[in-house]
Each structure stands twice: as C-alpha cells, then as structure tokens.
Enzyme design. Structure first.
Site: not given
Length: 287
Positions: A16, A141
């Site tokens: 990401k 996350d």
C-alpha cells in the site's frame, strides 16, 4: 475425491501507499489521530496456503529474527484457529519481496491475506467486519487490507471511507536501504501533531503531505537524498513513516522510463495503484 493435501491456494499480499498522512492530534493513550489516503499497488508478497486437519501450523521460510509465534502471519492464523476448532491447520509459504519497515504495509498485508484466505479455506464465513476487528488487534493498518478498498482513513487508521473514485496512476517506488523505527518517529518531539483536519473532497483535490517526512529525513539523511533525486522527475513523497518514497506518473511507460534513469544503487520498482486489493480479486472473483 480430490486429494486436498496437495491443493495450494496462492493469494497476493499487496503493498500500500499512504498518498498523504496528516497527524491531527495525540490521544491520551499515546497513539496519534491521523488522516491518510490508502491505495494498493499491484505489487507485493504472495502467500500460499494448504489445509491440514491435524491443527498444526507451518510457515516457511522462517523470517530471520522473528520467532515463529511472533510472526504476524502465525498470529493471524492463531486468532482464526480459536474460531475454527482444534482440527483446523495449514501449511503456509511466504514469497517475500516487500522490505520490512519500508512503510509499504508488508507485515500488515501478510496478516490480512492470512485472515482472508484461512476464513475461506476453513469455511468460517466470518464477515469482513469481523475479520477487520480481528485484524485491528494485530495492527492499525490490517483492517484496510482486510476490507480491500482504497480508503480515506481516520482515527488511528481504522475508520475507513472507501474511495472507489481515486485515480489509478502508475508509481515509481524507491526503497532506501535503511530501517525506520516507527516508534522513534511518533515519539519525536519535532513531529507535527496539530495539522488541521480536512474532508475527503479536499484530500482528493489537494493531495496533502506526509507529516512524518520532515523528522524522518532529519534522522535518516539517505531518505532525504532519495527524495531529492526523485523530485527531479515528479513530486516525491514518503509513504507511512518510510523508508520508501514514491512519485506518480500518468502511464506505465513514463514510470518505467524514470525508474531506468535512477542510479544503480537504488532499489526501486514500478507498480500501478489499484483501488481493489489484488487479494480480493483472487478470493472473491465470480465463479
């Protein structure tokens, strides 16, 4: 009947990028409130899973310096085993290409892919909400990887608003060979902690900055040097607390061209930003 012992399920664990990272305050528990935009890359680790019926977990290869039971992949699997029963087990293989401590979310993505894949393999039928709640106990996350959608995130990163309209651009990602200590960054007295909150429309229109970048480049000059280099081609930013940095481009050809012009000592790759996780594309594709 098929011999399930030989059937492996291969699932991506994508990287990401934090396209922006604003820190809007510090909470009484020491954690920070933030606003960030997450987008996945079509690049990352790969995990392979094979079911076992003896309750055993294996993971190979071993990760240097990380005890087996401390590995986020194993911790994720253990949490699901509590719901699956004593006979549920798995052999797991990890093809690791994302750097540890690079700000690309590799460990969190590996944990999320484990939750998603074993939920499918063990036929637990847990919802994404339930898996995201489990994932949050492993790291802030993890939920965004579980949910699998590009998102505007608030809180400590767990309050997610999907952003399907986010432009899917090409990126050059440079990974300086330093390991950033995240705890050190968030405890540093020079860290900006009072950025005014913005709304999603403003984030999409104006972009935003990374509030960790100034402290990180002061403590790790190699990252500042890489930023200066990449800035010659396109505006460069750091993802997360680093060390990786990125610039965006309108086409794959342009991204590859820039990547080829970087000095040989830089570890870099090109990838496309995608708004749906590659893990979801594999696990939830139409039959």
């Amino acid at each position: 009947m098929a011999d399930t012992s030989s059937i492996w399920l291969d699932v991506p664990a994508p990287a990401k990028l934090n396209l922006m990272l604003h820190i809007t305050g510090r909470r009484p528990d020491g954690y920070h409130n933030l606003q960030t935009v997450f987008q996945f890359l079509d690049y990352g680790d790969t995990l392979s899973f094979r079911a076992r019926d003896d309750g055993q977990l294996t993971l190979e290869p071993a990760v240097d310096g990380v005890p087996f039971e401390d590995n986020l992949i194993v911790r994720a699997a253990r949490l699901l085993q509590q719901k699956a029963g004593k006979h549920a087990g798995a052999d797991i293989r990890l093809k690791k290409i994302l750097p540890m401590g690079g700000g690309l979310g590799g460990g969190s993505s590996d944990a999320a892919t484990t939750l998603l894949a074993l939920n499918t393999m063990w036929q637990l039928n847990l919802s994404l909400d339930e898996l995201a709640a489990i994932g949050l106990t492993l790291g802030a996350d993890v939920p965004v990887f579980v949910r699998g959608e590009a998102a505007f995130a608030e809180g400590v990163g767990e309050v997610l608003t999907p952003l399907p309209e986010l432009e899917e651009r090409w990126f050059v990602v440079v990974c300086p060979q330093v390991h950033v200590n995240t705890a050190k960054i968030f405890s540093h007295e020079g860290l900006t902690r009072n950025t005014d909150p913005i709304n999603i429309r403003t984030a999409l229109r104006q972009g935003g900055r990374n509030d960790c970048q100034q402290v990180v480049t002061m403590l790790y000059p190699e990252i500042g040097k890489a930023l200066n280099l990449l800035n010659k081609f396109s505006h460069a930013k750091m993802t997360g607390t680093g060390a990786c940095i990125f610039s965006s481009f309108g086409s794959e050809t342009e991204a590859i061209s820039v990547s080829e012009q970087l000095p040989a000592e830089y570890v870099a790759f090109t990838a496309k930003g995608v708004n749906q996780s590659p893990a979801h594309k594999v696990l939830f594709r139409p039959s």
